[in-house]
Scaffold this motif. Structure first.
Motif, PDB file in Angstrom:
ATOM      1  N   GLU A 148      -5.710  12.573   6.459  1.00 28.63           N
ATOM      2  CA  GLU A 148      -4.634  12.944   5.546  1.00 28.63           C
ATOM      3  C   GLU A 148      -4.698  12.145   4.247  1.00 28.63           C
ATOM      4  O   GLU A 148      -3.676  11.906   3.611  1.00 28.63           O
ATOM      5  CB  GLU A 148      -3.278  12.731   6.233  1.00 28.63           C
ATOM      6  N   SER A 149      -5.883  11.733   3.849  1.00 23.22           N
ATOM      7  CA  SER A 149      -5.993  10.947   2.632  1.00 23.22           C
ATOM      8  C   SER A 149      -7.230  11.352   1.843  1.00 23.22           C
ATOM      9  O   SER A 149      -8.170  11.937   2.374  1.00 23.22           O
ATOM     10  CB  SER A 149      -6.047   9.450   2.953  1.00 23.22           C
ATOM     11  N   VAL A 150      -7.189  11.021   0.549  1.00 22.52           N
ATOM     12  CA  VAL A 150      -8.329  11.230  -0.345  1.00 22.52           C
ATOM     13  C   VAL A 150      -8.627   9.890  -1.011  1.00 22.52           C
ATOM     14  O   VAL A 150      -7.723   9.257  -1.554  1.00 22.52           O
ATOM     15  CB  VAL A 150      -8.021  12.291  -1.422  1.00 22.52           C
ATOM     16  N   THR A 151      -9.880   9.465  -0.956  1.00 26.03           N
ATOM     17  CA  THR A 151     -10.281   8.190  -1.534  1.00 26.03           C
ATOM     18  C   THR A 151     -11.140   8.426  -2.772  1.00 26.03           C
ATOM     19  O   THR A 151     -12.102   9.199  -2.727  1.00 26.03           O
ATOM     20  CB  THR A 151     -11.064   7.343  -0.521  1.00 26.03           C
ATOM     21  N   PHE A 152     -10.767   7.750  -3.873  1.00 28.16           N
ATOM     22  CA  PHE A 152     -11.519   7.803  -5.129  1.00 28.16           C
ATOM     23  C   PHE A 152     -12.084   6.407  -5.392  1.00 28.16           C
ATOM     24  O   PHE A 152     -11.332   5.427  -5.402  1.00 28.16           O
ATOM     25  CB  PHE A 152     -10.615   8.212  -6.296  1.00 28.16           C
ATOM     26  N   MET A 153     -13.374   6.328  -5.623  1.00 29.53           N
ATOM     27  CA  MET A 153     -13.999   5.023  -5.814  1.00 29.53           C
ATOM     28  C   MET A 153     -14.909   5.060  -7.044  1.00 29.53           C
ATOM     29  O   MET A 153     -15.770   5.931  -7.176  1.00 29.53           O
ATOM     30  CB  MET A 153     -14.809   4.657  -4.577  1.00 29.53           C
ATOM     31  N   THR A 154     -14.680   4.109  -7.945  1.00 27.39           N
ATOM     32  CA  THR A 154     -15.544   3.940  -9.112  1.00 27.39           C
ATOM     33  C   THR A 154     -16.206   2.563  -9.013  1.00 27.39           C
ATOM     34  O   THR A 154     -15.978   1.822  -8.043  1.00 27.39           O
ATOM     35  CB  THR A 154     -14.739   4.041 -10.414  1.00 27.39           C
ATOM     36  N   ALA A 155     -16.958   2.205 -10.012  1.00 29.46           N
ATOM     37  CA  ALA A 155     -17.629   0.901  -9.989  1.00 29.46           C
ATOM     38  C   ALA A 155     -16.642  -0.255 -10.033  1.00 29.46           C
ATOM     39  O   ALA A 155     -16.960  -1.374  -9.609  1.00 29.46           O
ATOM     40  CB  ALA A 155     -18.599   0.807 -11.164  1.00 29.46           C
ATOM     41  N   SER A 156     -15.432   0.004 -10.516  1.00 25.41           N
ATOM     42  CA  SER A 156     -14.467  -1.092 -10.674  1.00 25.41           C
ATOM     43  C   SER A 156     -13.145  -0.887  -9.948  1.00 25.41           C
ATOM     44  O   SER A 156     -12.265  -1.746 -10.013  1.00 25.41           O
ATOM     45  CB  SER A 156     -14.162  -1.299 -12.163  1.00 25.41           C
ATOM     46  N   SER A 157     -12.989   0.226  -9.259  1.00 30.12           N
ATOM     47  CA  SER A 157     -11.696   0.473  -8.616  1.00 30.12           C
ATOM     48  C   SER A 157     -11.842   1.370  -7.397  1.00 30.12           C
ATOM     49  O   SER A 157     -12.802   2.146  -7.286  1.00 30.12           O
ATOM     50  CB  SER A 157     -10.711   1.121  -9.597  1.00 30.12           C
ATOM     51  N   ILE A 158     -10.867   1.255  -6.500  1.00 30.98           N
ATOM     52  CA  ILE A 158     -10.782   2.111  -5.323  1.00 30.98           C
ATOM     53  C   ILE A 158      -9.329   2.539  -5.178  1.00 30.98           C
ATOM     54  O   ILE A 158      -8.417   1.697  -5.201  1.00 30.98           O
ATOM     55  CB  ILE A 158     -11.222   1.382  -4.046  1.00 30.98           C
ATOM     56  N   MET A 159      -9.097   3.829  -5.052  1.00 32.71           N
ATOM     57  CA  MET A 159      -7.740   4.340  -4.865  1.00 32.71           C
ATOM     58  C   MET A 159      -7.721   5.285  -3.676  1.00 32.71           C
ATOM     59  O   MET A 159      -8.597   6.155  -3.558  1.00 32.71           O
ATOM     60  CB  MET A 159      -7.250   5.059  -6.129  1.00 32.71           C
ATOM     61  N   ASN A 160      -6.725   5.087  -2.828  1.00 26.55           N
ATOM     62  CA  ASN A 160      -6.572   5.919  -1.635  1.00 26.55           C
ATOM     63  C   ASN A 160      -5.247   6.647  -1.727  1.00 26.55           C
ATOM     64  O   ASN A 160      -4.186   6.020  -1.721  1.00 26.55           O
ATOM     65  CB  ASN A 160      -6.638   5.059  -0.378  1.00 26.55           C
ATOM     66  N   LEU A 161      -5.266   7.975  -1.830  1.00 30.04           N
ATOM     67  CA  LEU A 161      -4.051   8.765  -1.952  1.00 30.04           C
ATOM     68  C   LEU A 161      -3.670   9.387  -0.622  1.00 30.04           C
ATOM     69  O   LEU A 161      -4.542   9.754   0.170  1.00 30.04           O
ATOM     70  CB  LEU A 161      -4.229   9.866  -3.012  1.00 30.04           C
TER      71      LEU A 161
END
Length: 305
Positions: A260-273
């Protein structure tokens, strides 16, 4: 002759009368003893448990069931990470998502236990204190875990976290043990629906009470389908059903959809919605919105602020 016979009859009558009197007194004593015995064996009435105690016991059983779910989900996630071919970028994405959301689940369990407070039954309160101490210890250990650890060692970092999660078992003896020794606690345990074998939270009721959209329906059609190349200018709407790497408006984002989540990851950040309706902002370069999500995947919209 007749005088002797009459004396004998009188004597026999006296013996019979005395015997009946003695027998009658003996029988009365036995009846009283029986009555006394029955009264002493009668169990002492137990007062019904208070509503607060029933709710407390139900909360303990619910927390135990929640921790069981967390342990089961963690083991399943770790298995999936290990089964990912050669531990490449897909394994890293899966591990990153796992390391992001697992501490949140344990923190939720800790909060629920803290909200219970004391029950008023010493043995039960000692059990709560022991379980809360264990959960709080794992929360503290997970605070030191960064999702970025998945880049260095996806399987190893996930294994370390799963080891902590699997330690979240109820202290022994658990709640049924003190319930056997305390009639009020036993009655409360009997009445609490969460303590029924096999009980699970009513997710349908929770979704009804929550203002969040229902994610169980079919996903809407994404304007750009699964074409991640359509996002190059920072404006697209795509369907994501597996871990993908998207370059949008010059920013590279690794996206994974899990449970039930979506994870966005860049070179400098991680966000879990937490799913549908969530928004991830990447500075002034990019914004991602979860348009819809279900067990099959998610429809994501990327825009430039």
């Amino acid at each position: 002759m007749s005088r002797r016979v009459s004396v004998t009859v009188v004597a026999a009558g006296l013996v019979l009368a005395v015997g009946m009197a003695v027998g009658g007194c003996g029988g009365g004593a036995e009846e009283k003893a029986d009555a006394s015995g029955k009264e002493s064996a009668r169990p002492t009435p137990v007062r019904p448990p208070s509503k607060e105690l029933v709710e407390w016991v139900g909360g303990m059983c619910e927390s135990t069931a929640t921790l069981e779910d967390v342990r089961r989900d963690s083991a399943a996630d770790l298995k999936e990470i290990r089964n990912t071919a050669e531990g490449g970028s897909s394994a890293q994405l899966l591990a990153t998502s796992y390391l992001s959301r697992t501490p949140l689940a344990v923190e939720d369990a800790e909060s629920a236990l803290k909200e219970l407070g004391p029950s008023g039954v010493p043995a039960a309160d000692r059990l709560l204190d022991a379980l809360l101490k264990k959960v709080s210890g794992v929360v503290a250990a997970l605070d030191d875990v960064s999702p970025s650890a998945a880049f260095d060692d996806a399987e190893g970092s996930a294994t370390d976290v799963d080891k902590l999660v699997q330690s979240l078992t109820p202290p022994q003896p658990d709640l049924p043990a003190p319930a056997k020794k305390d009639p009020r606690l036993a009655a409360a345990y009997e009445r609490a629906k969460q303590c029924t074998p096999g009980w699970k939270p009513d997710k349908g009721a929770e979704e009804t009470a929550s203002p969040a959209p229902d994610p169980t329906g079919p996903l809407p059609r994404a304007k750009d389908g699964t074409n991640t190349g359509a996002c190059s200018d920072g404006e697209c709407e795509i369907l994501v059903t597996r871990p993908v790497r998207i370059t949008a408006n010059g920013l590279t984002v690794n996206v994974s959809v899990m449970n039930e989540s979506v994870t966005f990851m860049t070179a400098s950040s991680i966000m879990n919605l937490g799913g549908q309706g969530g928004v991830a902002k990447f500075g002034d370069d990019l914004k991602a919105t979860v348009v819809a999500q279900n067990e099959d995947g998610a429809v994501l919209e990327f825009t430039t602020p």
